[in-house]
Scaffold this active site. Structure first.
Site, mmCIF file in Angstrom:
data_model
loop_
_atom_site.group_PDB
_atom_site.id
_atom_site.type_symbol
_atom_site.label_atom_id
_atom_site.label_comp_id
_atom_site.label_asym_id
_atom_site.label_seq_id
_atom_site.Cartn_x
_atom_site.Cartn_y
_atom_site.Cartn_z
ATOM 1 N N LYS A 10 1.011 -1.030 -0.116
ATOM 2 C CA LYS A 10 -0.211 -0.086 -0.065
ATOM 3 C C LYS A 10 0.992 1.353 0.067
ATOM 4 O O LYS A 10 2.100 1.126 0.300
ATOM 5 C CB LYS A 10 -0.796 -0.072 1.327
ATOM 6 C CG LYS A 10 -2.021 -1.375 1.085
ATOM 7 C CD LYS A 10 -2.817 -1.292 2.363
ATOM 8 C CE LYS A 10 -3.673 -2.204 2.444
ATOM 9 N NZ LYS A 10 -4.548 -2.444 3.973
ATOM 10 N N ARG A 104 3.202 -6.537 8.815
ATOM 11 C CA ARG A 104 2.293 -5.662 9.529
ATOM 12 C C ARG A 104 3.079 -5.280 11.232
ATOM 13 O O ARG A 104 2.976 -4.153 11.519
ATOM 14 C CB ARG A 104 1.211 -5.958 9.584
ATOM 15 C CG ARG A 104 0.542 -5.830 8.359
ATOM 16 C CD ARG A 104 -1.296 -6.336 8.439
ATOM 17 N NE ARG A 104 -1.513 -6.224 7.162
ATOM 18 C CZ ARG A 104 -2.653 -7.231 6.672
ATOM 19 N NH1 ARG A 104 -2.855 -7.824 7.250
ATOM 20 N NH2 ARG A 104 -3.023 -6.761 5.419
ATOM 21 N N HIS A 117 -1.661 -5.719 1.440
ATOM 22 C CA HIS A 117 -2.876 -6.370 1.452
ATOM 23 C C HIS A 117 -2.910 -7.618 0.706
ATOM 24 O O HIS A 117 -1.665 -7.787 0.053
ATOM 25 C CB HIS A 117 -3.947 -5.695 0.443
ATOM 26 C CG HIS A 117 -5.187 -6.453 0.159
ATOM 27 N ND1 HIS A 117 -6.307 -6.744 0.923
ATOM 28 C CD2 HIS A 117 -5.102 -7.229 -0.938
ATOM 29 C CE1 HIS A 117 -6.958 -7.581 0.103
ATOM 30 N NE2 HIS A 117 -6.668 -7.851 -0.972
#
Length: 136
Positions: A10, A104, A117
């Protein structure tokens, strides 16, 4: 079973310089990046990608964020690629659910800007790959 899955790095992952490390983690896991494109997503693509969330209050912010700056879209292939990528990515909420050592867990602080994602099922992977890579 060999699978394909869509991955997105992202805008926050691109802007913060994590693309190289994320690709390295994909390769170290034994997965193969078979398509990759740096682009700024248009609203139509983003809205189609996130259409399952269209009635949720965060939909507009999600589309605004994903279209705000360049991202990397890719197709990863390999044995159990969907589960393997999701393991690398870590939990959706980077502080509450992502383990340190995951993408993450290492690089994200909020659920809204959580770096990557990945498709969550073979059906989602097929649908999402068709959205981002219609000629593949």
């Amino acid at each position: 079973m060999t699978e394909r899955t869509l991955i997105l790095i992202k805008p926050d992952g691109v802007a913060n310089g994590h693309v190289g490390e994320i690709i390295s983690r994909i390769e170290r896991k034994g997965l193969k990046l078979v398509e990759m494109d740096l682009r700024t997503a248009d609203r139509a693509t983003a809205e189609k990608h996130y259409e399952e969330h269209k009635d949720k209050p965060f939909f507009g912010e999600l589309v605004d964020f994903i279209t705000s700056a360049p991202l990397v879209a890719g197709i990863v292939e390999g044995e159990s690629a969907i589960a393997a990528w999701r393991q690398l990515a870590g939990g959706t909420h980077p502080v509450e659910a992502a383990t340190p050592g995951t993408i993450r867990g290492d690089f994200a602080l909020t659920v809204g800007e959580n770096v990557v994602h990945g498709s969550d099922s073979p059906e989602s992977a097929e649908r999402e790959i068709a959205i981002w890579f219609p000629n593949v």
